[in-house]
Design an enzyme around this catalytic site. Structure first.
Site: not given
Ligand code: ADP
Length: 453
Positions: A116, A158, A165, A200, A202-203, A288, A290, A292
């Site tokens: 990532k 992360k 998730g 990161e 957190y949004i 990110e 994906n 796939r």
């Molecule tokens: P994974 O690869 O484990 O699925 P993701 O990066 O796709 O992880 O994130 C999964 C979920 O985590 C997102 O849909 C969101 O809800 C939450 N998330 C990830 N990064 C952030 C962030 N920087 N701020 C707020 N929520 C986040």
């Protein structure tokens, strides 16, 4: 075009891929674990080969057994589905070296997006807006504190190799950052075999908006609109829809073009998803990519009329993508509910067992992707996804109404499932308004669970 494909997966996605192959006139080979002997994908495929014991590491993750099955059955290609080996670059490489086509992106594509931090750096170079945070792996608490000071709380820790998730921790101050850092590193090591983590911003109250792309081997890339996957619990998606009520045509084009740019930047091939967070002020950030087919791909298929599995297969066989961007139109609204074998009244505990009575929903504008049938025993070894119920309407209101009706027909006894959870969720006024961020389910969980069906 291929004449025979092996499907290195199980459950609903294996069934979905078999269906696409049958329509394309391709013979299919299912592989299965000892726990899946009675599974539907085994029955529907033209051939089926047992590849090992019930635990995934002995079967669906067992590369030598899968490659042997592919050699014995003499297939030309392997579709990995999602999960298991779908994002394992080593597996993609082995397939290629055995002269078996991997139906998916290149090993290089998977590698570059699987890490990532690397993905963040690459996408920054491609000009995508990305979430403020670490530029490299956070090694110790001083580095973590420095980054948090720069970007401001709340922050999220992360795992560099994370997925599904898992392994994310939200921190609101220095104390929680320090205490969570070590735990996050340990969790990352246990879950992903790599302790590296990063931080990161957190949004809060964001929407999870992802863009589906298709790319062929000749550099032609198109985007197929967005999916809104904000309905999540513990960062895992429960319900997805397309299009998003938060995205207008201008924003759709902006995000779509960025996703295409991202794909072109890494010479991406096959179906892929570029995930963004959209904040309440309409700022968006790359999250990110994906590499796939996604669980939630059917909602995009419903609103675009494009069969994504068939396109993946055509692309892998070396065909040029025939779809042009201007041909892609988003019609109506599709919603998908993930029906899991989980007890939602008991912290979503897995609920395996035998299905004694089953009534499947049907009727106009209902699609059901599933591998279950009456008499089927849900094994304890795999994820709890039983079915994906997808409804389609001219507009969101209609899609919700049809979903309500279809969920009310869905009876799976005596297994505890998330059917009623979804019935309650989609009746919530905030959901009906389309006013639901990634924090909605967690904030409203008790209220939803307690509601009457
Ligand atoms: P994974 O690869 O484990 O699925 P993701 O990066 O796709 O992880 O994130 C999964 C979920 O985590 C997102 O849909 C969101 O809800 C939450 N998330 C990830 N990064 C952030 C962030 N920087 N701020 C707020 N929520 C986040």
């Amino acid at each position: 075009m291929f004449s025979k494909i092996l499907i290195a997966n199980r459950g609903e996605i294996a069934v979905r891929i078999i269906r696409a192959c049958k329509e394309l006139g391709i013979r299919t080979v299912a592989v299965y674990s000892e726990a899946d002997r009675e599974s539907l994908h085994v029955r529907l495929a033209d051939e089926a080969i047992c590849i090992g014991g019930p635990h995934s590491k002995n079967s669906y993750l067992n590369i030598p057994a899968i490659i042997s099955a592919a050699e014995i059955a003499d297939v030309e290609a392997i579709h990995p589905g999602y999960g298991f080996l779908a994002e394992n670059p080593h597996f993609a490489e082995i397939c290629e070296s055995c002269k078996i086509t991997f139906i998916g992106p290149t090993a290089e594509n998977i590698k570059s997006m699987g890490d990532k931090i690397n993905a963040r750096q690459l996408m920054q170079k491609a000009g995508l807006p990305f979430i403020p945070g670490s530029v490299s792996v956070v090694k110790n608490k001083d580095e973590a504190l420095k980054t948090a000071k720069r970007i401001g709380y709340p922050v999220i820790i992360k795992a560099v190799g994370g997925g599904g998730g898992k392994g994310m921790r939200i921190c609101h101050n220095d104390i929680s950052l320090i205490s969570n850092l070590m735990i996050a590193q340990q969790e990352a090591e246990v879950n992903f075999g790599n302790p590296a983590v990063y931080i990161e911003k957190y949004i809060e109250k964001a929407h999870h908006i992802e863009i589906q792309i298709l790319a062929d081997r000749y550099g032609h890339v198109v985007y197929l609109g967005e999916r809104d996957c904000s309905i999540q619990r513990k960062h895992q998606k429960l319900l997805e829809e397309s299009p998003s009520s938060r995205v207008d045509s201008k924003l759709r084009r902006r995000l779509g073009e960025l996703a295409v740019r991202a794909a072109k930047h890494i010479n991406y091939v096959s179906a892929g998803t570029v995930e963004f967070l959209l904040d309440p002020n309409n700022n968006f950030y790359f999250m990110e990519m994906n590499t796939r087919i996604q669980v939630e791909h059917p909602v995009t298929e419903m609103v675009t009329g494009i069969d994504m599995i068939k396109e993946q297969i055509r692309i892998a066989s070396g065909e040029k993508l025939k779809i042009r961007q201007e041909d892609i139109k988003i019609n109506g609204v599709a919603i998908e509910c993930r029906i899991n074998a989980e007890d939602y009244e008991n912290d979503f505990m897995p609920s395996p067992g035998k299905i004694e009575y089953l009534n499947l929903p049907g009727g106009p504008n209902v699609r059901l992707d599933t591998h279950i049938y009456q008499g089927y025993s849900i094994p304890i070894y795999y994820d709890s996804l039983l079915a994906k119920l997808i409804t389609y309407g001219k507009n969101r209101q209609e899609a919700i109404k049809i979903m309500e009706r279809a969920l009310s027909e869905f009876i799976i006894e005596p297994i505890k499932t998330t059917v009623d959870f979804h019935r309650k969720l989609i009746r919530h006024p905030a959901f009906i308004r389309g006013d639901v961020s990634i924090n909605f389910v967690e904030e409203m969980l008790k209220e939803i669970v307690k509601a009457e069906v």
